[in-house]
Design a protein around this motif. Structure first.
Motif, mmCIF file in Angstrom:
data_model
loop_
_atom_site.group_PDB
_atom_site.id
_atom_site.type_symbol
_atom_site.label_atom_id
_atom_site.label_comp_id
_atom_site.label_asym_id
_atom_site.label_seq_id
_atom_site.Cartn_x
_atom_site.Cartn_y
_atom_site.Cartn_z
ATOM 1 N N GLY A 121 0.820 -1.205 0.000
ATOM 2 C CA GLY A 121 0.000 0.000 0.000
ATOM 3 C C GLY A 121 0.853 1.254 0.000
ATOM 4 N N GLN A 122 1.962 1.219 0.740
ATOM 5 C CA GLN A 122 2.868 2.374 0.766
ATOM 6 C C GLN A 122 3.591 2.548 -0.565
ATOM 7 N N LEU A 123 4.068 1.450 -1.130
ATOM 8 C CA LEU A 123 4.811 1.511 -2.390
ATOM 9 C C LEU A 123 3.987 2.138 -3.504
ATOM 10 N N LEU A 124 2.737 1.705 -3.618
ATOM 11 C CA LEU A 124 1.927 2.121 -4.749
ATOM 12 C C LEU A 124 1.295 3.498 -4.563
ATOM 13 N N SER A 125 1.554 4.128 -3.429
ATOM 14 C CA SER A 125 1.048 5.493 -3.224
ATOM 15 C C SER A 125 2.157 6.535 -3.376
ATOM 16 N N ARG A 126 3.369 6.074 -3.686
ATOM 17 C CA ARG A 126 4.510 6.979 -3.850
ATOM 18 C C ARG A 126 5.173 6.717 -5.193
ATOM 19 N N PRO A 127 5.244 7.727 -6.062
ATOM 20 C CA PRO A 127 5.777 7.523 -7.420
ATOM 21 C C PRO A 127 7.142 6.847 -7.466
ATOM 22 N N ARG A 128 8.054 7.246 -6.586
ATOM 23 C CA ARG A 128 9.408 6.663 -6.607
ATOM 24 C C ARG A 128 9.371 5.166 -6.360
ATOM 25 N N SER A 140 4.560 -9.441 -12.311
ATOM 26 C CA SER A 140 3.171 -8.992 -12.373
ATOM 27 C C SER A 140 2.482 -9.452 -13.660
ATOM 28 N N GLN A 141 3.020 -10.473 -14.314
ATOM 29 C CA GLN A 141 2.467 -10.900 -15.597
ATOM 30 C C GLN A 141 1.014 -11.329 -15.493
ATOM 31 N N ALA A 142 0.678 -12.090 -14.458
ATOM 32 C CA ALA A 142 -0.704 -12.550 -14.308
ATOM 33 C C ALA A 142 -1.644 -11.370 -14.083
ATOM 34 N N LEU A 143 -1.210 -10.397 -13.291
ATOM 35 C CA LEU A 143 -2.031 -9.215 -13.028
ATOM 36 C C LEU A 143 -2.264 -8.430 -14.318
ATOM 37 N N LEU A 144 -1.243 -8.308 -15.141
ATOM 38 C CA LEU A 144 -1.377 -7.589 -16.411
ATOM 39 C C LEU A 144 -2.354 -8.311 -17.342
ATOM 40 N N ARG A 145 -2.299 -9.631 -17.352
ATOM 41 C CA ARG A 145 -3.223 -10.406 -18.179
ATOM 42 C C ARG A 145 -4.658 -10.252 -17.695
ATOM 43 N N ILE A 146 -4.840 -10.300 -16.374
ATOM 44 C CA ILE A 146 -6.182 -10.126 -15.815
ATOM 45 C C ILE A 146 -6.732 -8.751 -16.171
ATOM 46 N N SER A 147 -5.895 -7.730 -16.064
ATOM 47 C CA SER A 147 -6.336 -6.367 -16.383
ATOM 48 C C SER A 147 -6.764 -6.249 -17.842
ATOM 49 N N GLN A 167 -10.008 1.281 -14.190
ATOM 50 C CA GLN A 167 -9.149 0.178 -13.770
ATOM 51 C C GLN A 167 -8.059 0.655 -12.817
ATOM 52 N N ALA A 168 -7.540 1.861 -13.056
ATOM 53 C CA ALA A 168 -6.531 2.410 -12.149
ATOM 54 C C ALA A 168 -7.128 2.669 -10.769
ATOM 55 N N MET A 170 -9.771 1.213 -9.488
ATOM 56 C CA MET A 170 -10.091 -0.071 -8.892
ATOM 57 C C MET A 170 -8.849 -0.714 -8.292
ATOM 58 N N GLY A 171 -7.733 -0.677 -9.050
ATOM 59 C CA GLY A 171 -6.503 -1.281 -8.559
ATOM 60 C C GLY A 171 -6.031 -0.649 -7.265
ATOM 61 N N ARG A 172 -6.067 0.679 -7.208
ATOM 62 C CA ARG A 172 -5.658 1.374 -5.987
ATOM 63 C C ARG A 172 -6.585 1.037 -4.820
ATOM 64 N N HIS A 173 -7.885 0.964 -5.112
ATOM 65 C CA HIS A 173 -8.835 0.669 -4.039
ATOM 66 C C HIS A 173 -8.612 -0.743 -3.493
ATOM 67 N N ILE A 174 -8.343 -1.687 -4.375
ATOM 68 C CA ILE A 174 -8.093 -3.064 -3.926
ATOM 69 C C ILE A 174 -6.859 -3.113 -3.030
ATOM 70 N N ILE A 175 -5.774 -2.485 -3.479
ATOM 71 C CA ILE A 175 -4.536 -2.491 -2.691
ATOM 72 C C ILE A 175 -4.758 -1.873 -1.318
ATOM 73 N N HIS A 176 -5.396 -0.716 -1.285
ATOM 74 C CA HIS A 176 -5.572 -0.034 -0.004
ATOM 75 C C HIS A 176 -6.606 -0.730 0.886
ATOM 76 N N SER A 177 -7.545 -1.446 0.274
ATOM 77 C CA SER A 177 -8.507 -2.218 1.072
ATOM 78 C C SER A 177 -7.810 -3.362 1.797
ATOM 79 N N VAL A 178 -7.009 -4.149 1.071
ATOM 80 C CA VAL A 178 -6.347 -5.287 1.726
ATOM 81 C C VAL A 178 -5.276 -4.802 2.700
ATOM 82 N N ALA A 179 -4.653 -3.650 2.410
ATOM 83 C CA ALA A 179 -3.693 -3.086 3.360
ATOM 84 C C ALA A 179 -4.411 -2.667 4.646
#
Length: 221
Positions: A121-128, A140-147, A167-168, A170-179
């Motif tokens: 959750g921290q990684l994907l909220s910071r550009p660096r 992340s190949q499976a995730l890219l295929r699913i998307s 989709q962007a 949704m992806g952020r919401h999923i990450i922050h929900s499980v975090a």
């Protein structure tokens, strides 16, 4: 300088450092932990132990991602293979399940002390750090295929910009929900078990489906 970048070649000291890093980053934030502090908390007398084992602090974070994301990617691949066995176009619900379930089930794996979901959750909220995560697309190949498969299931008249935006989001919401579930579990607010996690997964799938498939036309009042 020697570095231990291979999971199979890691010493017990390097493996301990990974676990300590997950915990400290969860407690203090990824920008609030120093290599010196990590070495001390992992019982390393050499303050340069992070560089010795992983080349740099970035290398250590990358090693955590490799270890956790590799398992998640493999499970997504298995779920995609099971979907394909049944033939026909994969339903959005099945695809969202393949996206969310392996990630959420991190909460039930191992000794329960993993803080990878918090780290993610921290990684994907910071550009660096986001760039570091996506540098190695193989994990992340499976995730890219699913998307891509999900995008193909969206209404044909939905503009491309809206597809990408939804989709962007949704992806952020999923990450922050499980975090957030990770925080609830580690704070003792929720006792996570299979039943508790399952209703959360199904509700997150329903929520994500509603957002993806919502009417997309905007009309002036």
């Amino acid at each position: 300088m020697k570095t231990e970048t291979s999971k199979t070649n890691r010493s017990p000291a390097a493996q301990k450092m990974l676990r300590v890093a997950e915990r400290l980053i969860a407690e203090k934030g990824i920008d609030g932990v120093s290599s010196r502090e990590l070495a001390r908390e992992a019982g390393q007398k050499n303050h340069s132990a992070v560089n010795y084992h992983f080349g740099s602090f970035d290398g250590l974070v990358n090693a955590i991602i490799d270890e956790r994301a590799g398992n998640i990617n493999a499970q997504r691949e298995s779920l995609l293979a099971a979907i394909n066995v049944h033939g026909g176009a994969a339903s959005p619900r099945a695809l969202l399940d393949a996206m969310i379930r392996p990630l959420a089930e991190e909460l039930l794996r191992g000794d329960g002390n993993s803080r990878y979901l918090n780290l993610l959750g921290q990684l994907l909220s910071r550009p660096r750090w986001q760039r570091l995560f996506f540098e190695n697309r193989a994990r992340s190949q499976a995730l890219l295929r699913i998307s891509a498969l999900l995008s193909a299931q969206l209404p044909a008249d939905m503009p491309e910009a809206i597809r990408h935006s939804r989709q962007a989001l949704m992806g952020r919401h999923i990450i922050h929900s499980v975090a957030y579930w990770d925080e609830l579990q580690h704070s003792g607010s929720v006792k996570m078990n299979e039943q508790e996690l399952e209703w959360r997964i199904q509700d997150l799938i329903n929520y994500s489906l509603a957002g993806l498939m919502a009417p997309h036309r905007t009309e002036s009042a």
